[in-house]
Design an enzyme around this catalytic site. Structure first.
Site, mmCIF file in Angstrom:
data_model
loop_
_atom_site.group_PDB
_atom_site.id
_atom_site.type_symbol
_atom_site.label_atom_id
_atom_site.label_comp_id
_atom_site.label_asym_id
_atom_site.label_seq_id
_atom_site.Cartn_x
_atom_site.Cartn_y
_atom_site.Cartn_z
ATOM 1 N N ASP A 94 3.397 9.330 -0.744
ATOM 2 C CA ASP A 94 2.257 8.516 -0.305
ATOM 3 C C ASP A 94 1.958 7.451 -1.349
ATOM 4 O OD1 ASP A 94 0.158 7.784 1.345
ATOM 5 O OD2 ASP A 94 -0.528 9.842 1.603
ATOM 6 N N HIS A 129 0.821 -1.218 0.000
ATOM 7 C CA HIS A 129 0.000 0.000 0.000
ATOM 8 C C HIS A 129 0.855 1.269 0.000
ATOM 9 C CE1 HIS A 129 -3.999 -1.889 0.724
ATOM 10 N NE2 HIS A 129 -3.203 -2.899 0.997
HETATM 11 O O1 F6P Z 1 -1.522 2.307 4.443
HETATM 12 C C1 F6P Z 1 -0.397 2.219 5.183
HETATM 13 C C2 F6P Z 1 -0.660 1.832 6.628
HETATM 14 O O2 F6P Z 1 0.510 1.524 7.249
HETATM 15 C C3 F6P Z 1 -1.536 0.642 6.794
HETATM 16 O O3 F6P Z 1 -0.867 -0.551 6.700
HETATM 17 C C4 F6P Z 1 -2.073 0.925 8.155
HETATM 18 O O4 F6P Z 1 -3.307 0.340 8.372
HETATM 19 C C5 F6P Z 1 -2.197 2.428 8.191
HETATM 20 O O5 F6P Z 1 -1.205 2.902 7.356
HETATM 21 C C6 F6P Z 1 -2.196 2.984 9.584
HETATM 22 O O6 F6P Z 1 -1.032 2.707 10.260
HETATM 23 P P1 F6P Z 1 -1.051 1.961 11.647
HETATM 24 O O7 F6P Z 1 -1.785 0.686 11.435
HETATM 25 O O8 F6P Z 1 0.386 1.789 11.999
HETATM 26 O O9 F6P Z 1 -1.775 2.892 12.578
#
Ligand code: F6P
Length: 490
Positions: free
Chosen positions: A364, A157
């Protein structure tokens, strides 16, 4: 086909609950409909040598959600350590922020291996595994080492950086070699895929013809699948949310001012300091805008125990109070800064209330806020999206006002232009962007990936043993799994 989707963060929330992170929010509606099993972290840890991974399992639409307690001894090294203090900064081209020990890497691999063992419970002859994101780069290799010969796909992602930058990640070579256990590796953009293939070709010395790589695991295909949203669903949320108290209070509070909105996790990749500084600069360059415009910045706190994130939280709080102190008036505050999350429905209503959407990351993978802001607009009077050219979304949403987030003066001017854009131009740009959103929805993304994964697997059978070990019995001490989802998984 039995689909098993794996991600670190999962979501059991409905559209009415706050959600953190684009991935979990984006996947929820499609996973719910697909009948897949979605496996991820429960957010809790469990001590000691677990004989069997402990999971809380509940129904999720036509399928199930399994939330695992991850091993206590390795959780911090895995999540705060290697995943978010080595991989995340490198993937976002911030090698200067890499802080990671060998112990962190060991924990990362332990958690990947733990997850692989846990996934065996869900394996049936026709299972397809789809692993999400940088938390589990090595999970495919761990599954192959356990004798799994099923299709296993991976989708990243985040961006994938240049080979020089990825080379700054400890154990980078081992990780990319492990990734080649996946039948299909999906990226958000051509740049990400090309960077990855360039590493594979130049650093691993492997042939990358046609985006297909041969390794000890078999063939791996690398392809681009830009993630989308469900624009119709988001538009419906936006219309419905108009009467929500938070949304109507916001509307009333504007007193004729035009509003810009930003919605981000507090993360250095999101370019929040540059955005706020550009807003500040705009008010300095065009003081006549004072009292006529303001910014609502929703900034959900994230990964706060990591130093770079804690520092950023402090820096932003200080910057907001400094800007408000310098420009504010007794009856006007330039920036409303909120450290809390909102449900998807309320967010859709807030987006529709705002005349300008500010999505200005330094880097991003995609940025779904950009897409959601567009989908939430009122078709007869749409707002304007100001979008960083460094967000994956800029490839599709090129009818937005594209900005370079490092050029503060340029951004300041563009934000002012967005506030004053006449209706015909707003509609023209909005319609062009909506057409792109409708042409690549989250449903398309999901089904295109799964279909390509099955094709990739069929095209290049993996080299590990042909016969998977017998499925082990279902032994998890939860509410009877079969009582919830029938006998499908054992
Ligand atoms: O989209 C990137 C990402 O790291 C996802 O994997 C994740 O759900 C989101 O950002 C939020 O980050 P975290 O789960 O570390 O709060």
């Amino acid at each position: 086909m039995n689909l098993v989707v794996v991600s670190n963060r999962v979501s059991r929330a409905s559209a009415n609950e706050p959600m953190t992170g684009g991935l979990a929010a984006a996947l929820l509606p499609v996973v719910e409909k697909s009948g897949a099993i979605w496996v991820g972290s429960s957010g809790r840890v469990r001590d000691g040598a677990q004989k069997e991974p402990f999971a809380e399992i509940e129904t999720l639409g036509a399928g199930a959600l399994a939330m695992l307690d991850l091993p206590a001894a390795h959780y911090a090294g895995y999540y705060e350590g290697f995943a978010n203090s080595a991989l995340w900064p490198a993937l976002h081209s911030r090698s200067d922020l890499i802080r990671s020990s060998h112990e962190d890497y060991k924990s990362y691999r332990e958690v990947n291996s733990f997850m692989a063992r846990a996934l065996l419970r869900f394996r049936k002859p026709d299972t397809v595994f789809w692993i999400q994101d940088y938390h589990f780069l090595a999970l495919g290799a761990e599954l192959r080492d356990l004798g799994v010969t099923h299709p296993i796909g991976f989708f990243l992602h985040t961006p994938w950086p240049t080979r020089a930058i990825f080379g700054g990640v400890p154990n980078h070579r081992e990780l990319v070699e492990a990734m080649l256990a996946y039948d299909l590796i999906g990226f958000q953009t051509d740049d990400d895929r090309n960077n990855f293939l360039s590493y594979v070709e130049n650093d691993l010395g492997l042939d990358i013809a046609g985006g297909v790589v041969a390794s000890r695991f078999g063939m791996s295909r690398c392809a681009v699948f830009p993630i989308g949203i469900d624009p119709a669903r988001f538009a419906a949320h936006a219309a419905k949310a108009a009467s929500h108290p938070d949304v109507s209070r916001l509307r009333r509070s504007l007193n004729g001012e035009k509003l810009a909105i930003g919605v981000d996790r507090v993360d250095y990749s999101k370019g929040l300091v540059n955005r706020l500084t550009a807003f500040d600069r705009m008010l300095t360059l065009q003081p006549q805008l004072k009292r006529t415009v303001s910014l609502l910045q929703i900034a959900t706190l994230s990964r706060g125990t990591i130093e770079a994130y804690g520092d950023l939280q402090n820096q932003l709080a200080k910057l907001v109070s400094d800007i408000n102190g310098r420009h504010g008036e007794v009856d006007w505050t330039p920036i409303r800064y909120l450290n809390k999350g909102f449900s998807q429905t309320v967010l859709a209503g807030l987006y529709r209330t705002a005349h300008v959407g500010l999505v200005t990351p330094l880097n991003d993978g995609m940025n779904l806020v950009a897409k959601e802001y567009v989908a939430a607009q009122n078709p007869v009077d749409p707002g304007v999206l100001v979008l960083s050219k460094f967000a994956g979304a800029a490839n599709e949403l090129d009818a937005a006002l594209l900005v370079n987030p490092h050029d503060i003066d340029g951004m300041a001017r563009t934000i002012a232009t967005a506030f004053s854009m006449p209706l015909p131009e707003r509609r023209m740009r909005w319609e062009a962007m909506m057409a792109r959103l409708r042409a690549g929805t989250i449903q398309d993304w999901f089904s295109d990936f799964v279909e390509a994964l099955q094709d990739a697997h069929a095209a290049g059978a993996k080299a590990t043993g042909d016969h998977p070990p017998e499925d082990p019995p279902m032994v998890w001490p939860t509410r009877s799994f079969s009582a919830i989802v029938g006998n499908r998984f054992h």
